[in-house]
Design a protein around this motif. Structure first.
Motif, mmCIF file in Angstrom:
data_model
loop_
_atom_site.group_PDB
_atom_site.id
_atom_site.type_symbol
_atom_site.label_atom_id
_atom_site.label_comp_id
_atom_site.label_asym_id
_atom_site.label_seq_id
_atom_site.Cartn_x
_atom_site.Cartn_y
_atom_site.Cartn_z
ATOM 1 N N ASP A 105 -7.184 0.878 -4.099
ATOM 2 C CA ASP A 105 -6.463 1.973 -4.719
ATOM 3 C C ASP A 105 -7.468 2.820 -5.835
ATOM 4 N N ASN A 106 -8.615 2.119 -6.504
ATOM 5 C CA ASN A 106 -9.575 2.941 -7.379
ATOM 6 C C ASN A 106 -10.820 2.398 -7.123
ATOM 7 N N ILE A 107 -11.571 3.156 -6.149
ATOM 8 C CA ILE A 107 -12.791 2.895 -5.608
ATOM 9 C C ILE A 107 -13.792 2.354 -6.815
ATOM 10 N N GLN A 108 -13.940 3.310 -7.836
ATOM 11 C CA GLN A 108 -14.826 3.028 -8.933
ATOM 12 C C GLN A 108 -14.260 1.601 -9.761
ATOM 13 N N ALA A 109 -13.265 1.540 -10.169
ATOM 14 C CA ALA A 109 -12.956 0.128 -10.976
ATOM 15 C C ALA A 109 -13.085 -1.074 -9.705
ATOM 16 N N ALA A 110 -12.725 -0.769 -8.421
ATOM 17 C CA ALA A 110 -12.807 -1.915 -7.515
ATOM 18 C C ALA A 110 -14.361 -2.367 -7.515
ATOM 19 N N CYS A 111 -15.334 -1.286 -7.435
ATOM 20 C CA CYS A 111 -16.624 -1.630 -7.284
ATOM 21 C C CYS A 111 -17.194 -2.288 -8.435
ATOM 22 N N LYS A 112 -16.904 -1.842 -9.549
ATOM 23 C CA LYS A 112 -17.110 -2.329 -10.923
ATOM 24 C C LYS A 112 -16.887 -3.907 -10.988
ATOM 25 N N ARG A 113 -15.494 -4.066 -10.529
ATOM 26 C CA ARG A 113 -14.898 -5.599 -10.604
ATOM 27 C C ARG A 113 -15.854 -6.438 -9.814
ATOM 28 N N ILE A 114 -16.161 -5.826 -8.590
ATOM 29 C CA ILE A 114 -17.234 -6.934 -7.504
ATOM 30 C C ILE A 114 -18.356 -7.074 -8.077
ATOM 31 N N GLU A 115 -19.065 -5.838 -8.650
ATOM 32 C CA GLU A 115 -20.168 -6.230 -9.303
ATOM 33 C C GLU A 115 -20.364 -7.061 -10.460
ATOM 34 N N ASP A 116 -19.176 -6.871 -11.303
ATOM 35 C CA ASP A 116 -19.109 -7.635 -12.589
ATOM 36 C C ASP A 116 -19.241 -9.195 -12.213
ATOM 37 N N ASP A 127 -25.515 5.241 -4.713
ATOM 38 C CA ASP A 127 -26.820 5.114 -3.979
ATOM 39 C C ASP A 127 -26.510 6.380 -2.903
ATOM 40 N N GLY A 128 -27.536 7.079 -2.597
ATOM 41 C CA GLY A 128 -27.586 7.945 -1.406
ATOM 42 C C GLY A 128 -26.573 9.264 -2.109
ATOM 43 N N LYS A 129 -26.409 9.841 -0.679
ATOM 44 C CA LYS A 129 -25.598 11.312 -0.995
ATOM 45 C C LYS A 129 -24.123 10.853 -0.741
ATOM 46 N N MET A 130 -23.761 9.964 -0.220
ATOM 47 C CA MET A 130 -22.417 9.363 0.033
ATOM 48 C C MET A 130 -21.667 8.699 -1.018
ATOM 49 N N ARG A 131 -21.121 9.476 -1.953
ATOM 50 C CA ARG A 131 -20.711 8.776 -3.415
ATOM 51 C C ARG A 131 -19.088 8.398 -3.295
ATOM 52 N N TRP A 143 -21.734 -6.967 5.779
ATOM 53 C CA TRP A 143 -21.195 -5.925 4.983
ATOM 54 C C TRP A 143 -19.823 -5.557 5.043
ATOM 55 N N VAL A 144 -19.244 -5.352 3.745
ATOM 56 C CA VAL A 144 -17.934 -5.106 3.599
ATOM 57 C C VAL A 144 -17.796 -3.728 2.896
ATOM 58 N N GLU A 145 -17.372 -2.660 3.666
ATOM 59 C CA GLU A 145 -17.190 -1.284 3.343
ATOM 60 C C GLU A 145 -16.127 -1.345 2.405
ATOM 61 N N VAL A 146 -16.178 -0.492 1.338
ATOM 62 C CA VAL A 146 -15.110 -0.168 0.282
ATOM 63 C C VAL A 146 -14.835 1.515 0.336
ATOM 64 N N VAL A 147 -13.506 1.873 0.831
ATOM 65 C CA VAL A 147 -13.368 3.041 0.684
ATOM 66 C C VAL A 147 -11.920 3.331 -0.355
ATOM 67 N N GLY A 148 -11.682 4.632 -0.755
ATOM 68 C CA GLY A 148 -10.606 4.859 -1.702
ATOM 69 C C GLY A 148 -9.523 5.462 -0.824
ATOM 70 N N GLN A 149 -8.431 4.841 -1.420
ATOM 71 C CA GLN A 149 -7.050 5.482 -0.936
ATOM 72 C C GLN A 149 -6.777 7.009 -1.398
ATOM 73 N N LYS A 150 -7.475 7.068 -2.411
ATOM 74 C CA LYS A 150 -7.111 8.455 -2.962
ATOM 75 C C LYS A 150 -8.549 8.958 -3.376
ATOM 76 N N PRO A 151 -8.511 10.237 -3.652
ATOM 77 C CA PRO A 151 -9.537 11.046 -3.770
ATOM 78 C C PRO A 151 -10.296 10.468 -5.207
ATOM 79 N N LEU A 152 -11.661 10.752 -5.266
ATOM 80 C CA LEU A 152 -12.338 10.146 -6.296
ATOM 81 C C LEU A 152 -11.897 10.917 -7.654
ATOM 82 N N GLU A 153 -11.553 12.167 -7.621
ATOM 83 C CA GLU A 153 -11.318 12.794 -8.844
ATOM 84 C C GLU A 153 -10.038 12.504 -9.586
ATOM 85 N N GLU A 154 -9.133 11.788 -8.622
ATOM 86 C CA GLU A 154 -8.021 11.106 -9.196
ATOM 87 C C GLU A 154 -8.301 9.836 -9.830
#
Length: 320
Positions: A105-116, A127-131, A143-154
């Protein structure tokens, strides 16, 4: 006796794991739930089936054979105590299998949760160009890819993420000849091509296939198929089809890792008869060996295994 491929489901993807406790813990942290376990003490292995199963999940409460988006973890007894045992993740030589993918639902928050939580990343969002994509690493280095269900700006200003809304979106495998593989998965396995991504600068194409109605595709996500489960991503690197000596690793020859994808069908006997008419190569026919409730097709030309099982909601066959 008839079979209807439009009723098939891309049920699960199997990967071998070294330590099931650590692996189950990781995938449960990603929001999946252990929905079935098949112990096989005589053969010294156990199978763990995990899927999203919250009330908001696509297949909440369904029988495990009547779902898409399951990961099957195979544990061979003793590997957890063997310091020399290591899984082949498919992304270092020999290559073949690429990754599993969850959409969130929220790729930024989801990735932070995994890293934390202390889990490592192959690629962070920054990392890299693909943000808009990240790759987390499970305990075995898959590898487990993580993609967002909504655009980053949302989602960039939102700090929360709810794993109950996640999807096990797709499984990626590399293929040598895109045309041959697309023909196989469409004509033989009955899948539909849902989406194509061409990267001419990168020298590769991505093809997303699956079952179900095309109306399920959402236009809201970063990926128009991000809201779905049970997709197969074929990655084709330009030129591999022209090299007679080029070959991908199926994961079942040494060194082992990825095992197979699995399709559940409306009528197992009729489906296998249909595959026979299509002149598939078999790893195991229904009549081979002791296990009469599963078959394995070999996916030409790369030799990946495709398990075929009965969808028990549509027709009772096995007491799983």
């Amino acid at each position: 006796m008839a079979t209807d491929p439009s009723k098939y489901k891309l049920n699960h993807s199997m990967i071998r794991v070294k330590d099931p406790k650590r692996s189950v813990q990781f995938y449960e942290f990603l929001g999946l739930k252990l929905i079935n376990k098949l112990p096989n003490p005589d053969a010294k292995f156990d199978l763990y089936f995990l899927a999203y199963d919250s009330p908001r999940a696509v297949s909440h409460g369904a029988h495990w054979t009547d779902r898409e988006g399951i990961v099957e973890l195979t544990h061979n007894y003793g590997t957890e105590n063997d310091p020399d045992y290591k899984i082949a993740n498919g992304n270092t030589d020999p290559r073949g299998f690429g990754h599993l993918c969850i959409s969130v639902d929220n790729i930024q928050a989801a990735c932070k949760r995994i890293e934390d939580a202390g889990y490592k990343f192959q690629k962070k969002l920054t990392d890299g160009k693909m943000r808009h994509i990240a790759f987390a690493l499970d305990p075995d280095g898959y590898w487990v890819e993580v993609v967002g269900q909504k655009p980053l700006e949302e989602t960039e200003r939102v700090k929360e993420t709810d794993p109950e809304t996640y999807r096990l979106n797709h499984t990626m495998i590399r293929v040598k000849d895109a045309e041959a593989s697309l023909n196989f998965y469409k004509e033989v396995m009955g899948m539909k091509l849902k989406r194509t991504h061409e990267s001419k600068n990168g020298g590769f194409n991505l093809y997303f296939l699956g079952y179900g109605d095309d109306s399920e595709i959402s236009a809201e996500g970063v990926s128009p198929t991000a809201g779905q489960e049970g997709l197969l991503e074929l990655t084709w690197n330009y030129g591999t089809e022209k090299d007679p000596n080029f070959k991908y690793h199926d994961g079942n020859a040494e060194p082992q890792g990825f095992g197979h994808i699995c399709v559940s069908v409306d009528d197992l006997d009729a489906a296998c008869a249909r595959f026979e008419d299509k002149k598939v190569n078999w790893k195991k026919r229904l009549t081979d060996g002791r296990m009469k409730n599963i078959a394995f097709v070999l996916a030409d030309p790369d030799g990946y295994w495709i398990e075929v099982v009965q969808n028990e909601k549509l027709k009772t066959r096995a007491n799983w």
